[in-house]
Scaffold this active site. Sequence first.
Site, PDB file in Angstrom:
ATOM      1  CB  CYS B 134      -0.931  -0.002   1.197  1.00  0.00           C
ATOM      2  SG  CYS B 134      -0.084   0.224   2.756  1.00  0.00           S
ATOM      3  CB  THR B 199      -4.421  -5.177  -7.314  1.00  0.00           C
ATOM      4  OG1 THR B 199      -3.971  -4.132  -6.458  1.00  0.00           O
ATOM      5  CG2 THR B 199      -5.681  -5.798  -6.750  1.00  0.00           C
ATOM      6  N   GLY B 223      -8.562 -10.267 -10.523  1.00  0.00           N
ATOM      7  CA  GLY B 223      -9.415 -11.179 -11.282  1.00  0.00           C
ATOM      8  C   GLY B 223      -8.606 -12.102 -12.182  1.00  0.00           C
TER       9      GLY B 223
HETATM   10  C1  LIG Z   1     -12.044  -4.435  -4.140  1.00  0.00           C
HETATM   11  C2  LIG Z   1     -10.714  -4.947  -3.687  1.00  0.00           C
HETATM   12  C3  LIG Z   1     -10.187  -4.535  -2.478  1.00  0.00           C
HETATM   13  C4  LIG Z   1      -8.947  -4.995  -2.044  1.00  0.00           C
HETATM   14  N1  LIG Z   1      -8.483  -4.588  -0.839  1.00  0.00           N
HETATM   15  C5  LIG Z   1      -7.313  -5.091  -0.371  1.00  0.00           C
HETATM   16  C6  LIG Z   1      -6.854  -4.770   0.922  1.00  0.00           C
HETATM   17  O1  LIG Z   1      -7.504  -4.056   1.686  1.00  0.00           O
HETATM   18  N2  LIG Z   1      -5.664  -5.303   1.314  1.00  0.00           N
HETATM   19  C7  LIG Z   1      -4.917  -6.133   0.517  1.00  0.00           C
HETATM   20  O2  LIG Z   1      -3.864  -6.593   0.938  1.00  0.00           O
HETATM   21  N3  LIG Z   1      -5.361  -6.478  -0.703  1.00  0.00           N
HETATM   22  C8  LIG Z   1      -6.526  -5.970  -1.171  1.00  0.00           C
HETATM   23  N4  LIG Z   1      -6.983  -6.352  -2.408  1.00  0.00           N
HETATM   24  C9  LIG Z   1      -6.170  -7.285  -3.222  1.00  0.00           C
HETATM   25  C10 LIG Z   1      -6.632  -8.721  -3.036  1.00  0.00           C
HETATM   26  O3  LIG Z   1      -6.484  -9.151  -1.707  1.00  0.00           O
HETATM   27  C11 LIG Z   1      -5.878  -9.686  -3.949  1.00  0.00           C
HETATM   28  O4  LIG Z   1      -4.515  -9.663  -3.599  1.00  0.00           O
HETATM   29  C12 LIG Z   1      -6.001  -9.333  -5.417  1.00  0.00           C
HETATM   30  O5  LIG Z   1      -7.269  -8.838  -5.699  1.00  0.00           O
HETATM   31  C13 LIG Z   1      -5.718 -10.544  -6.320  1.00  0.00           C
HETATM   32  O6  LIG Z   1      -6.612 -11.587  -6.093  1.00  0.00           O
HETATM   33  P1  LIG Z   1      -7.991 -11.791  -6.906  1.00  0.00           P
HETATM   34  O7  LIG Z   1      -7.651 -11.630  -8.346  1.00  0.00           O
HETATM   35  O8  LIG Z   1      -8.465 -13.145  -6.549  1.00  0.00           O
HETATM   36  O9  LIG Z   1      -8.915 -10.725  -6.438  1.00  0.00           O
HETATM   37  C14 LIG Z   1      -8.215  -5.891  -2.861  1.00  0.00           C
HETATM   38  C15 LIG Z   1      -8.749  -6.302  -4.074  1.00  0.00           C
HETATM   39  C16 LIG Z   1      -9.979  -5.852  -4.499  1.00  0.00           C
HETATM   40  C17 LIG Z   1     -10.516  -6.327  -5.818  1.00  0.00           C
END
Ligand SMILES: Cc1cc2nc3c(=O)[nH]c(=O)nc-3n(C[C@H](O)[C@H](O)[C@H](O)COP(=O)(O)O)c2cc1C
Lengths: 284, 318
Positions: B134, B199, B223
Amino acid sequence: MAHPVQTEAEVVESAPAGAYRRLVLRAPEAARRVRPGHFATLAVGGGTSSMLLRRAFSIHRADVEAGTIELVVAEHGPGTRELVRSRVGDRLSLIAPLGTPFPLPEGPVSALLVAGGYGSAPLFPLAEEIKRRGGQVGFILGAATEARLFGVEAARALTQDVLVVTEDGSAGLTGLVTEPLAQAIKAIDATVVHACGPMPMLRAVTGIAEELGTRCWTAVEESMACGVGICMTCVLPVVGEDGVSRFVRSCTDGPVFDGAKVRWADLGTVPADLEGAAAMGVRG
Amino acid sequence: MEPQQVDLTAPFGGRTLPNPLTTASGCAGYGRELAKFVPLDALGSVTTKTIMPYARSGRATPRMAETPSGMLNSIGLQGAGIAHFVKHELPWLAERGARVLVSIAGERLEEFAEVAEQLNGQPGVIGLELNISCPNVADRGLVFACNPATSYDVVRAVRRVADAELPVYAKLSPDVTSITEIAAACVQAGADGLSMINTTLGMAIDPVTMRPALAGTTGGVSGPAIRPIAVRCVHQVHAEMLAGRIPRVPILAMGGLRTGLDALEFALAGASGVAVGTTLFNDPAAPLRILDELRTELAARDFTSFTDAVGYAHRPVS
Ligand SMILES: Cc1cc2nc3c(=O)[nH]c(=O)nc-3n(C[C@H](O)[C@H](O)[C@H](O)COP(=O)(O)O)c2cc1C
Ligand SMILES: Cc1cc2nc3c(=O)[nH]c(=O)nc-3n(C[C@H](O)[C@H](O)[C@H](O)COP(=O)(O)OP(=O)(O)OC[C@H]3O[C@@H](n4cnc5c(N)ncnc54)[C@H](O)[C@@H]3O)c2cc1C
Ligand code: FES
């Protein structure tokens, strides 16, 4: 938030309604839980669809006996384009009911229901509930064009107090729903306004209702990724019971809000007096 | 091999979880809403949205845009702060038998440590995930996880104050030149595990307004679109561990996990645990489906347990 049901709902009817498509879906368990103002989400395509996010739609009607939920879908982008093409017999992944419904009056009230476009969809079951409690309703239905009005006949079946307004004058009065609003509130002695439509309309309606001392409930439409309260994408600044403003989720804390508590002028910004704004470097 | 016979249990720190599946931080809130779709105790663990020491409003809206097989988000770590979490959310989670992996962050090292300390001895907490991906105000808008030295410092600061029994995972960003270098720094600093990936930075422009689609201009892509990136990161870091260049610690993988087959892919790449994130927005009941599918996929390949599949893609060609 109501306890939502996630199910594969069969399309039992799909019919044009002006510029929109009316979809009737079989989902008996979900239908039983629906209250006026609840919404539903539909997934687009199957488990490998490249459109990941569900699309949200107000629930127009829930028929407990038939076990169905009716939605009014406007073609907007690729997701709704695909959804309006679904045919009878197709199965759509549905989650419903979602959100907080319109508050219902204890006894008889006079309510003015104001809608822009398909925003009228959730107002008919609300009107029926208000009438069932001995109250009366009036409608202002507005849209850009006649084809984009929804439910004028249904409104007329419920009350003679129906005003139709179109921006291009193709039906009813020419202009915006806000123009005849103050007069309509007075004409039916409305103590409460319920509004659903585009955000600028909700803001204007709230302003006029407030000036006349009329309570105004608004069903907002914010961009939603999940619809169930887990992503935090759908927030808007709202003043809480304690007087403190916060970003709250429109999918679980709304979509129905007391219009007077929504900080319409601050949508799309982080107001300095919002809880936690300082941590974002916004100075109060 | 029958799917029901496959052993899905997964070691985590000093304990054994019923299965290797958790939720990705920020994609399940604090669990309350998700519990309407899946019993939280059926998941191996629940990872919370990242918690900071104080309340944060997060960014202005619009905060999301859909992209092909993915989405962009710029939430900005909205939350009520650690005190609120400990008082109002954690007890609720613990009562439901959820095993909670708490994601924490701070703008400075001290803030990470401050949040970590408040979680010591709290019921339900089974580990900490450090969101070092972050924005770091103290470091002029850089991200801790983009620099081995700052990553090392954060892990160190937290490991020093956190309960010795709580495993500390560092969550890495894919937006770096060498993820293995960052991974090595985190493990050296005492990280008990690595979470991969957060992300990846992206952007979309609204064709109607012809302006950036997000109020925050850029956002994080998540995603299925980013799954190949995540698999690559996990494979690279696991390979370094097998080669002895990084001490071996478990990897928690995330990024586009949608099916049991995707979970298996992460395990083969070297993940000991997997997290489902964005998929929850499409299908909040996905965790149970994914676990079922994972069992089937493992059985189909004659794996009697999930742990047997971990790192299998690295075996030498015979
Ligand atoms: C809406 C949203 C909010 C997220 N908030 C956080 C967060 O607060 N802390 C964090 O470490 N990752 C956060 N992420 C990242 C996810 O934890 C994850 O690492 C990332 O989305 C990849 O996985 P996915 O493709 O399955 O979503 C967020 C992702 C999304 C889509
Ligand atoms: C509570 C609520 C009730 C709604 N009720 C209705 C209704 O009764 N009938 C109807 O036709 N439409 C309704 N909408 C709007 C509808 O959800 C969007 O038009 C639709 O999601 C657009 O999807 P798309 O793929 O066609 O467009 P795209 O622009 O391609 O959508 C991309 C993404 O943005 C989101 N999005 C885009 N526009 C909106 C919007 N206006 N509101 C929320 N999310 C949006 C989509 O869900 C999707 O995730 C409602 C929205 C909300 C939040
Ligand atoms: S749309 Fe996800 S929290 Fe409201």
